[in-house]
Motif scaffolding. Sequence first.
Motif, PDB file in Angstrom:
ATOM      1  N   LYS A 283       0.892  -1.163   0.000  1.00  0.00           N
ATOM      2  CA  LYS A 283       0.000   0.000   0.000  1.00  0.00           C
ATOM      3  C   LYS A 283       0.924   1.205   0.000  1.00  0.00           C
ATOM      4  O   LYS A 283       1.795   1.339   0.886  1.00  0.00           O
ATOM      5  CB  LYS A 283      -0.848  -0.076   1.273  1.00  0.00           C
ATOM      6  CG  LYS A 283      -1.847   1.030   1.446  1.00  0.00           C
ATOM      7  CD  LYS A 283      -3.073   0.877   0.582  1.00  0.00           C
ATOM      8  CE  LYS A 283      -4.162   1.872   1.000  1.00  0.00           C
ATOM      9  NZ  LYS A 283      -4.980   2.298  -0.138  1.00  0.00           N
ATOM     10  N   TYR A 284       0.744   2.090  -0.991  1.00  0.00           N
ATOM     11  CA  TYR A 284       1.705   3.193  -1.145  1.00  0.00           C
ATOM     12  C   TYR A 284       1.142   4.529  -0.640  1.00  0.00           C
ATOM     13  O   TYR A 284       0.319   5.159  -1.303  1.00  0.00           O
ATOM     14  CB  TYR A 284       2.130   3.302  -2.610  1.00  0.00           C
ATOM     15  CG  TYR A 284       3.232   4.335  -2.802  1.00  0.00           C
ATOM     16  CD1 TYR A 284       4.250   4.472  -1.855  1.00  0.00           C
ATOM     17  CD2 TYR A 284       3.247   5.180  -3.896  1.00  0.00           C
ATOM     18  CE1 TYR A 284       5.246   5.420  -1.996  1.00  0.00           C
ATOM     19  CE2 TYR A 284       4.245   6.142  -4.048  1.00  0.00           C
ATOM     20  CZ  TYR A 284       5.240   6.245  -3.091  1.00  0.00           C
ATOM     21  OH  TYR A 284       6.220   7.201  -3.221  1.00  0.00           O
ATOM     22  N   GLU A 285       1.630   4.938   0.529  1.00  0.00           N
ATOM     23  CA  GLU A 285       1.177   6.193   1.142  1.00  0.00           C
ATOM     24  C   GLU A 285       2.050   7.387   0.748  1.00  0.00           C
ATOM     25  O   GLU A 285       1.773   8.524   1.146  1.00  0.00           O
ATOM     26  CB  GLU A 285       1.150   6.038   2.668  1.00  0.00           C
ATOM     27  CG  GLU A 285       0.054   5.113   3.162  1.00  0.00           C
ATOM     28  CD  GLU A 285      -1.349   5.680   2.946  1.00  0.00           C
ATOM     29  OE1 GLU A 285      -1.624   6.799   3.376  1.00  0.00           O
ATOM     30  OE2 GLU A 285      -2.169   4.979   2.313  1.00  0.00           O
ATOM     31  N   GLY A 286       3.107   7.112  -0.036  1.00  0.00           N
ATOM     32  CA  GLY A 286       3.986   8.205  -0.470  1.00  0.00           C
ATOM     33  C   GLY A 286       3.322   9.137  -1.481  1.00  0.00           C
ATOM     34  O   GLY A 286       3.900  10.160  -1.845  1.00  0.00           O
ATOM     35  N   VAL A 287       2.091   8.804  -1.918  1.00  0.00           N
ATOM     36  CA  VAL A 287       1.389   9.678  -2.880  1.00  0.00           C
ATOM     37  C   VAL A 287       0.778  10.916  -2.206  1.00  0.00           C
ATOM     38  O   VAL A 287       0.252  11.788  -2.881  1.00  0.00           O
ATOM     39  CB  VAL A 287       0.260   8.922  -3.622  1.00  0.00           C
ATOM     40  CG1 VAL A 287       0.833   7.824  -4.508  1.00  0.00           C
ATOM     41  CG2 VAL A 287      -0.757   8.338  -2.643  1.00  0.00           C
ATOM     42  N   SER A 288       0.840  10.999  -0.875  1.00  0.00           N
ATOM     43  CA  SER A 288       0.266  12.187  -0.213  1.00  0.00           C
ATOM     44  C   SER A 288       1.121  13.413  -0.531  1.00  0.00           C
ATOM     45  O   SER A 288       2.302  13.271  -0.880  1.00  0.00           O
ATOM     46  CB  SER A 288       0.207  11.971   1.305  1.00  0.00           C
ATOM     47  OG  SER A 288       1.444  12.302   1.897  1.00  0.00           O
ATOM     48  N   PRO A 289       0.555  14.631  -0.428  1.00  0.00           N
ATOM     49  CA  PRO A 289       1.325  15.825  -0.792  1.00  0.00           C
ATOM     50  C   PRO A 289       2.659  15.943  -0.066  1.00  0.00           C
ATOM     51  O   PRO A 289       3.647  16.386  -0.650  1.00  0.00           O
ATOM     52  CB  PRO A 289       0.390  16.975  -0.417  1.00  0.00           C
ATOM     53  CG  PRO A 289      -0.978  16.392  -0.517  1.00  0.00           C
ATOM     54  CD  PRO A 289      -0.830  14.959  -0.060  1.00  0.00           C
ATOM     55  N   SER A 290       2.706  15.554   1.207  1.00  0.00           N
ATOM     56  CA  SER A 290       3.976  15.698   1.932  1.00  0.00           C
ATOM     57  C   SER A 290       4.802  14.424   1.896  1.00  0.00           C
ATOM     58  O   SER A 290       5.895  14.377   2.439  1.00  0.00           O
ATOM     59  CB  SER A 290       3.714  16.149   3.371  1.00  0.00           C
ATOM     60  OG  SER A 290       2.925  15.200   4.035  1.00  0.00           O
ATOM     61  N   GLY A 291       4.292  13.351   1.278  1.00  0.00           N
ATOM     62  CA  GLY A 291       5.132  12.195   0.995  1.00  0.00           C
ATOM     63  C   GLY A 291       5.018  10.999   1.909  1.00  0.00           C
ATOM     64  O   GLY A 291       5.807  10.063   1.785  1.00  0.00           O
ATOM     65  N   SER A 292       4.057  11.003   2.858  1.00  0.00           N
ATOM     66  CA  SER A 292       3.916   9.840   3.743  1.00  0.00           C
ATOM     67  C   SER A 292       2.467   9.719   4.209  1.00  0.00           C
ATOM     68  O   SER A 292       1.598  10.507   3.827  1.00  0.00           O
ATOM     69  CB  SER A 292       4.824   9.967   4.967  1.00  0.00           C
ATOM     70  OG  SER A 292       4.260  10.859   5.905  1.00  0.00           O
ATOM     71  N   HIS A 293       2.252   8.733   5.093  1.00  0.00           N
ATOM     72  CA  HIS A 293       0.920   8.510   5.687  1.00  0.00           C
ATOM     73  C   HIS A 293       0.524   9.614   6.662  1.00  0.00           C
ATOM     74  O   HIS A 293      -0.629   9.704   7.067  1.00  0.00           O
ATOM     75  CB  HIS A 293       0.924   7.170   6.428  1.00  0.00           C
ATOM     76  CG  HIS A 293       1.894   7.107   7.583  1.00  0.00           C
ATOM     77  ND1 HIS A 293       3.267   7.215   7.428  1.00  0.00           N
ATOM     78  CD2 HIS A 293       1.698   6.986   8.920  1.00  0.00           C
ATOM     79  CE1 HIS A 293       3.859   7.129   8.605  1.00  0.00           C
ATOM     80  NE2 HIS A 293       2.929   6.999   9.532  1.00  0.00           N
ATOM     81  N   LYS A 294       1.467  10.452   7.073  1.00  0.00           N
ATOM     82  CA  LYS A 294       1.208  11.360   8.198  1.00  0.00           C
ATOM     83  C   LYS A 294       0.048  12.358   7.986  1.00  0.00           C
ATOM     84  O   LYS A 294      -0.642  12.690   8.949  1.00  0.00           O
ATOM     85  CB  LYS A 294       2.497  12.116   8.571  1.00  0.00           C
ATOM     86  CG  LYS A 294       3.638  11.190   9.035  1.00  0.00           C
ATOM     87  CD  LYS A 294       3.473  10.715  10.453  1.00  0.00           C
ATOM     88  CE  LYS A 294       4.618   9.802  10.881  1.00  0.00           C
ATOM     89  NZ  LYS A 294       4.506   9.326  12.268  1.00  0.00           N
ATOM     90  N   PRO A 295      -0.226  12.818   6.743  1.00  0.00           N
ATOM     91  CA  PRO A 295      -1.377  13.736   6.607  1.00  0.00           C
ATOM     92  C   PRO A 295      -2.720  13.106   6.995  1.00  0.00           C
ATOM     93  O   PRO A 295      -3.678  13.837   7.282  1.00  0.00           O
ATOM     94  CB  PRO A 295      -1.375  14.096   5.116  1.00  0.00           C
ATOM     95  CG  PRO A 295       0.036  13.916   4.690  1.00  0.00           C
ATOM     96  CD  PRO A 295       0.534  12.732   5.486  1.00  0.00           C
ATOM     97  N   ASN A 296      -2.807  11.767   7.020  1.00  0.00           N
ATOM     98  CA  ASN A 296      -4.092  11.149   7.393  1.00  0.00           C
ATOM     99  C   ASN A 296      -4.550  11.624   8.766  1.00  0.00           C
ATOM    100  O   ASN A 296      -5.738  11.806   9.001  1.00  0.00           O
ATOM    101  CB  ASN A 296      -3.977   9.614   7.408  1.00  0.00           C
ATOM    102  CG  ASN A 296      -3.641   9.053   6.051  1.00  0.00           C
ATOM    103  OD1 ASN A 296      -3.970   9.665   5.023  1.00  0.00           O
ATOM    104  ND2 ASN A 296      -2.996   7.900   6.015  1.00  0.00           N
ATOM    105  N   THR A 297      -3.618  11.815   9.679  1.00  0.00           N
ATOM    106  CA  THR A 297      -3.992  12.338  11.001  1.00  0.00           C
ATOM    107  C   THR A 297      -3.742  13.849  11.099  1.00  0.00           C
ATOM    108  O   THR A 297      -4.475  14.545  11.790  1.00  0.00           O
ATOM    109  CB  THR A 297      -3.278  11.589  12.147  1.00  0.00           C
ATOM    110  OG1 THR A 297      -3.741  12.113  13.396  1.00  0.00           O
ATOM    111  CG2 THR A 297      -1.769  11.709  12.061  1.00  0.00           C
ATOM    112  N   ALA A 298      -2.744  14.379  10.386  1.00  0.00           N
ATOM    113  CA  ALA A 298      -2.471  15.825  10.479  1.00  0.00           C
ATOM    114  C   ALA A 298      -3.707  16.620  10.059  1.00  0.00           C
ATOM    115  O   ALA A 298      -4.084  17.604  10.711  1.00  0.00           O
ATOM    116  CB  ALA A 298      -1.283  16.185   9.586  1.00  0.00           C
ATOM    117  N   LEU A 299      -4.349  16.205   8.969  1.00  0.00           N
ATOM    118  CA  LEU A 299      -5.534  16.934   8.485  1.00  0.00           C
ATOM    119  C   LEU A 299      -6.655  16.847   9.511  1.00  0.00           C
ATOM    120  O   LEU A 299      -7.336  17.840   9.780  1.00  0.00           O
ATOM    121  CB  LEU A 299      -5.982  16.358   7.130  1.00  0.00           C
ATOM    122  CG  LEU A 299      -5.039  16.685   5.963  1.00  0.00           C
ATOM    123  CD1 LEU A 299      -5.307  15.779   4.762  1.00  0.00           C
ATOM    124  CD2 LEU A 299      -5.154  18.160   5.551  1.00  0.00           C
ATOM    125  N   ALA A 300      -6.827  15.664  10.110  1.00  0.00           N
ATOM    126  CA  ALA A 300      -7.887  15.511  11.115  1.00  0.00           C
ATOM    127  C   ALA A 300      -7.591  16.383  12.334  1.00  0.00           C
ATOM    128  O   ALA A 300      -8.470  17.101  12.835  1.00  0.00           O
ATOM    129  CB  ALA A 300      -8.004  14.042  11.511  1.00  0.00           C
TER     130      ALA A 300
END
Length: 459
Positions: free
Chosen positions: A108-125
């Motif tokens: 599962k590739y989470e590097g497609v997020s704007p900042s490059g990792s899974h971290k925006p999934n919680t940062a945005l929340a």
Amino acid sequence: MSAIAAEPRQTKFVLDESRIPRAWYNIAADLPSPPPPPLHPGTGQPIGPGDLAPLFPMELIKQVVSTDREIEIPEPVRDAYRLYRPSPLHRAHRLEAALDTPAHIYYKYEGVSPSGSHKPNTALAQAYYNKAEGVTRLATETGAGQWGSALAFAGAVFGLEVKVFMVRASYDQKPYRRILMETYGADVVASPSLATEYGRKLLAESPDHTGSLGIAISEAIEDTVTHPGSKYSLGSVFDFVLLHQTVIGQESIEQMGMAGEEPDVIIGCAGGGSNFAGLTFPWLGRTFREGKRYRIIAAEPEAAPSMTRGVYAYDFGDTGKMAPLVKMHTLGSDFVPAPIHAGGLRYHGMAPLVSHLKELGEIEATSVHQVACFEAGVTFARAEGILPAPEPTHAIKVAIDEALAAKEAGEARVILFNLCGHGHFDLAAYERYLAGTLEDYEYPAEKVREALASLPAVR
Ligand SMILES: Cc1ncc(COP(=O)(O)O)c(C=O)c1O
């Protein structure tokens, strides 16, 4: 209408935007037993919502105590997720061929997020809930710089000031991560810093301090409580962070269904435990509800092996001992891990929920050295084209070992792992690996013994 034939060697399993999950999955609803509660560092009593209120908005605190299985994702957060979610699931055909293994490897590739990792999934929340409750400024720590970049991005999306304490070792290794954060509008300082009393004390004792996540967390907490209108935001460990990451696992369940396969083995790297939990908790929910069994493996660094070598005890989440006491696998909150390039894995503890699952025997943990991880990362890049961040090279290393074990056993095992970020800002580390100057750090048994000697006494 005729059905569209599946590609013979389908490589990407891509979901439509309408398939972005509408709720986060709360594993608390399905756990066979609840984890031990966080305790107040002063009284030793379980903490209540009031104790957390100076640090977090009430909606996030409610999520920590909720036992609802589904927690609805607010529409503004889901809308921001549309910038990059659903993330793709890849079948690693070319890596399988390079390893000559009968195993089927998926990532599962989470590097497609704007900042490059899974971290925006919680940062945005987190940014959304803070903004909704009138907060104007967030303070946080960052290890690898991935979390700081994610929160800086989320601050730009929801209109919040962001102050980032970046672990000195990463600050020096990755100037471009700092520039990315500043481009999003954040204010970034190296930790230990002169901006807090705790940082000034550490710098007075040791001017060349390389810092640690535990120290940066303490500085961010001190900064929060000394700046009105500010709250604290964190990128891992806490229950609500793990909750927000479950979009990863939920999507992966649907995508593995598209591929017509069930994983035998599921792997994630684990620093504080959030990407690991994000991928694996929805699958573990199936174990608890439907009796399905998967081998679930957390891959951690040999330089900070909290689950494989630490103790399961109440400890502070930060080095300055300002955060609540949580029961977790820990190497001691005074332990400062060696400056490995996987900055996001340089943490003395592990998320309490992940630790609890390890104690229940639902998950396994293994530790790996950084040179072997970079070797795996380079093998992966040459086969699949994606340059992994140093953290997920730990998951790749374990996935490759599993694929080679499957070859040895002559079994077509199905392996799923989380490629939780790209390594485009980690080229200095790759340069050192390619030049043969990257070093391994032996497990520092003596330093850990010392740090564990000052674990807090909790009855
Ligand atoms: C790309 C990446 N992977 C993994 C981690 C480790 O954190 P966690 O275990 O919470 O996923 C980090 C943390 O900064 C990271 O940046």
